[in-house]
Design a protein around this motif. Structure first.
Motif, PDB file in Angstrom:
ATOM      1  N   GLY A 129       0.810  -1.208   0.000  1.00 49.75           N
ATOM      2  CA  GLY A 129       0.000   0.000   0.000  1.00 49.75           C
ATOM      3  C   GLY A 129       0.844   1.258   0.000  1.00 49.75           C
ATOM      4  N   SER A 130       2.057   1.167   0.515  1.00 47.24           N
ATOM      5  CA  SER A 130       2.941   2.333   0.574  1.00 47.24           C
ATOM      6  C   SER A 130       3.709   2.553  -0.731  1.00 47.24           C
ATOM      7  CB  SER A 130       3.939   2.171   1.727  1.00 47.24           C
ATOM      8  OG  SER A 130       4.705   0.997   1.532  1.00 47.24           O
ATOM      9  N   ASP A 131       3.572   1.644  -1.699  1.00 51.95           N
ATOM     10  CA  ASP A 131       4.259   1.810  -2.986  1.00 51.95           C
ATOM     11  C   ASP A 131       3.731   3.046  -3.715  1.00 51.95           C
ATOM     12  OD1 ASP A 131       5.726  -0.497  -2.638  1.00 51.95           O
ATOM     13  OD2 ASP A 131       4.427  -1.737  -3.893  1.00 51.95           O
ATOM     14  N   THR A 132       4.584   3.640  -4.523  1.00 58.14           N
ATOM     15  CA  THR A 132       4.128   4.743  -5.366  1.00 58.14           C
ATOM     16  C   THR A 132       3.192   4.174  -6.433  1.00 58.14           C
ATOM     17  OG1 THR A 132       5.922   4.486  -6.964  1.00 58.14           O
ATOM     18  CG2 THR A 132       6.329   5.956  -5.068  1.00 58.14           C
ATOM     19  N   ASP A 133       2.392   5.032  -7.028  1.00 55.47           N
ATOM     20  CA  ASP A 133       1.507   4.582  -8.104  1.00 55.47           C
ATOM     21  C   ASP A 133       2.318   3.962  -9.236  1.00 55.47           C
ATOM     22  OD1 ASP A 133      -0.790   5.328  -6.798  1.00 55.47           O
ATOM     23  OD2 ASP A 133      -1.019   7.231  -7.871  1.00 55.47           O
ATOM     24  N   LEU A 134       3.453   4.553  -9.549  1.00 60.37           N
ATOM     25  CA  LEU A 134       4.303   4.048 -10.629  1.00 60.37           C
ATOM     26  C   LEU A 134       4.795   2.630 -10.316  1.00 60.37           C
ATOM     27  CD1 LEU A 134       5.610   4.710 -13.351  1.00 60.37           C
ATOM     28  CD2 LEU A 134       7.554   5.641 -12.090  1.00 60.37           C
ATOM     29  N   LYS A 135       5.254   2.404  -9.101  1.00 60.53           N
ATOM     30  CA  LYS A 135       5.737   1.075  -8.698  1.00 60.53           C
ATOM     31  C   LYS A 135       4.593   0.068  -8.757  1.00 60.53           C
ATOM     32  CE  LYS A 135       7.773  -2.294  -6.133  1.00 60.53           C
ATOM     33  NZ  LYS A 135       7.095  -3.549  -6.078  1.00 60.53           N
ATOM     34  N   ARG A 136       3.427   0.444  -8.213  1.00 66.24           N
ATOM     35  CA  ARG A 136       2.266  -0.452  -8.196  1.00 66.24           C
ATOM     36  C   ARG A 136       1.826  -0.797  -9.613  1.00 66.24           C
ATOM     37  NH1 ARG A 136       0.015   1.125  -3.963  1.00 66.24           N
ATOM     38  NH2 ARG A 136      -0.400   3.032  -4.503  1.00 66.24           N
ATOM     39  N   GLN A 137       1.739   0.210 -10.483  1.00 67.77           N
ATOM     40  CA  GLN A 137       1.344  -0.028 -11.876  1.00 67.77           C
ATOM     41  C   GLN A 137       2.348  -0.929 -12.584  1.00 67.77           C
ATOM     42  OE1 GLN A 137       0.875   3.915 -13.484  1.00 67.77           O
ATOM     43  NE2 GLN A 137      -0.946   4.333 -12.248  1.00 67.77           N
ATOM     44  N   GLY A 138       3.637  -0.726 -12.313  1.00 66.83           N
ATOM     45  CA  GLY A 138       4.674  -1.557 -12.921  1.00 66.83           C
ATOM     46  C   GLY A 138       4.566  -3.007 -12.475  1.00 66.83           C
ATOM     47  N   THR A 139       4.354  -3.218 -11.183  1.00 71.34           N
ATOM     48  CA  THR A 139       4.219  -4.583 -10.661  1.00 71.34           C
ATOM     49  C   THR A 139       3.013  -5.272 -11.289  1.00 71.34           C
ATOM     50  OG1 THR A 139       5.248  -3.992  -8.555  1.00 71.34           O
ATOM     51  CG2 THR A 139       3.853  -5.948  -8.567  1.00 71.34           C
ATOM     52  N   LEU A 140       1.883  -4.586 -11.334  1.00 70.05           N
ATOM     53  CA  LEU A 140       0.672  -5.190 -11.904  1.00 70.05           C
ATOM     54  C   LEU A 140       0.830  -5.436 -13.404  1.00 70.05           C
ATOM     55  CD1 LEU A 140      -2.027  -3.213  -9.905  1.00 70.05           C
ATOM     56  CD2 LEU A 140      -1.313  -5.597  -9.587  1.00 70.05           C
ATOM     57  N   ALA A 141       1.505  -4.541 -14.105  1.00 66.28           N
ATOM     58  CA  ALA A 141       1.743  -4.738 -15.541  1.00 66.28           C
ATOM     59  C   ALA A 141       2.636  -5.964 -15.763  1.00 66.28           C
ATOM     60  CB  ALA A 141       2.383  -3.488 -16.155  1.00 66.28           C
ATOM     61  N   ARG A 142       3.694  -6.120 -14.939  1.00 64.52           N
ATOM     62  CA  ARG A 142       4.567  -7.293 -15.071  1.00 64.52           C
ATOM     63  C   ARG A 142       3.797  -8.566 -14.764  1.00 64.52           C
ATOM     64  NH1 ARG A 142       7.843  -3.553 -12.932  1.00 64.52           N
ATOM     65  NH2 ARG A 142       7.654  -4.266 -10.776  1.00 64.52           N
ATOM     66  N   LEU A 143       2.916  -8.521 -13.795  1.00 65.98           N
ATOM     67  CA  LEU A 143       2.099  -9.683 -13.451  1.00 65.98           C
ATOM     68  C   LEU A 143       1.183 -10.057 -14.615  1.00 65.98           C
ATOM     69  CD1 LEU A 143       1.478 -11.633 -11.077  1.00 65.98           C
ATOM     70  CD2 LEU A 143      -0.318 -10.046 -10.392  1.00 65.98           C
ATOM     71  N   ARG A 144       0.526  -9.047 -15.213  1.00 59.54           N
ATOM     72  CA  ARG A 144      -0.370  -9.310 -16.354  1.00 59.54           C
ATOM     73  C   ARG A 144       0.377  -9.864 -17.559  1.00 59.54           C
ATOM     74  NH1 ARG A 144      -3.015  -4.702 -14.403  1.00 59.54           N
ATOM     75  NH2 ARG A 144      -1.746  -3.306 -15.639  1.00 59.54           N
ATOM     76  N   LYS A 145       1.582  -9.362 -17.810  1.00 60.20           N
ATOM     77  CA  LYS A 145       2.356  -9.781 -18.984  1.00 60.20           C
ATOM     78  C   LYS A 145       3.102 -11.089 -18.757  1.00 60.20           C
ATOM     79  CE  LYS A 145       3.225  -5.173 -20.804  1.00 60.20           C
ATOM     80  NZ  LYS A 145       4.253  -4.156 -21.052  1.00 60.20           N
TER      81      LYS A 145
END
Length: 158
Positions: A129-145
């Motif tokens: 929850g403390s991650d920046t939006d950029l970090k969170r979006q990157g993690t979720l994008a890597r998970l999706r891909k």
């Protein structure tokens, strides 16, 4: 917040409405209203039918009949070498190549689990929850891909 808005209506949502020890989820809510049975949500395509399994660890772990394990008690059981290794083995057996979310009691544990998966050749990342939006979006994008097979989050202690 409740004191600041005494006339507000409060809605509480949860994915785990019933605890094993029969205790309420908090002091604020008096009544549970189930809007749609889980089976109905599955049939309508809103949620997937869960698939789960329980690994045989063959290690001595504390037993608590009819009670939930506290998050920190459960977290102390996980580092047992056989339990930690079973995370990788069971994922490899049942979900290899599929995106998965895992939960940990603390950030340190989530980092440890992600590192264990990565050391075993399974890309993993953390999501806090403390991650920046950029970090969170990157993690979720890597998970999706498929560039991260697992994302580990922290479940707050009850």
């Amino acid at each position: 917040m409740i004191e600041a808005y005494p006339n507000a209506r409060i809605l509480g949502l949860t994915g785990t409405p019933v605890r094993l020890d029969g205790q309420p989820l908090g002091s604020v809510f008096e009544e549970m209203i189930e809007s749609e049975p889980v089976e109905g949500l599955i049939e309508q395509g809103w949620i997937a039918r869960p698939a789960y399994w329980t690994p045989m660890w063959n290690v001595e772990l504390p037993r608590r009949s009819g009670q939930d394990f506290g998050d920190l008690v459960a977290a102390e059981m996980i580092p047992h070498a056989r339990v930690l290794e079973s995370m990788v083995v069971e994922y490899s057996k049942h979900a290899v190549g599929l995106p998965a979310l895992g939960f940990a009691a603390t950030k340190e544990k989530a980092i440890q689990y992600a590192a264990h998966f990565a050391a075993s050749g399974i890309p993993a990342d953390t999501l806090f929850g403390s991650d920046t939006d950029l970090k969170r979006q990157g993690t979720l994008a890597r998970l999706r891909k498929g560039n991260a097979s697992r994302a580990l989050d922290v479940q707050r202690p009850r």
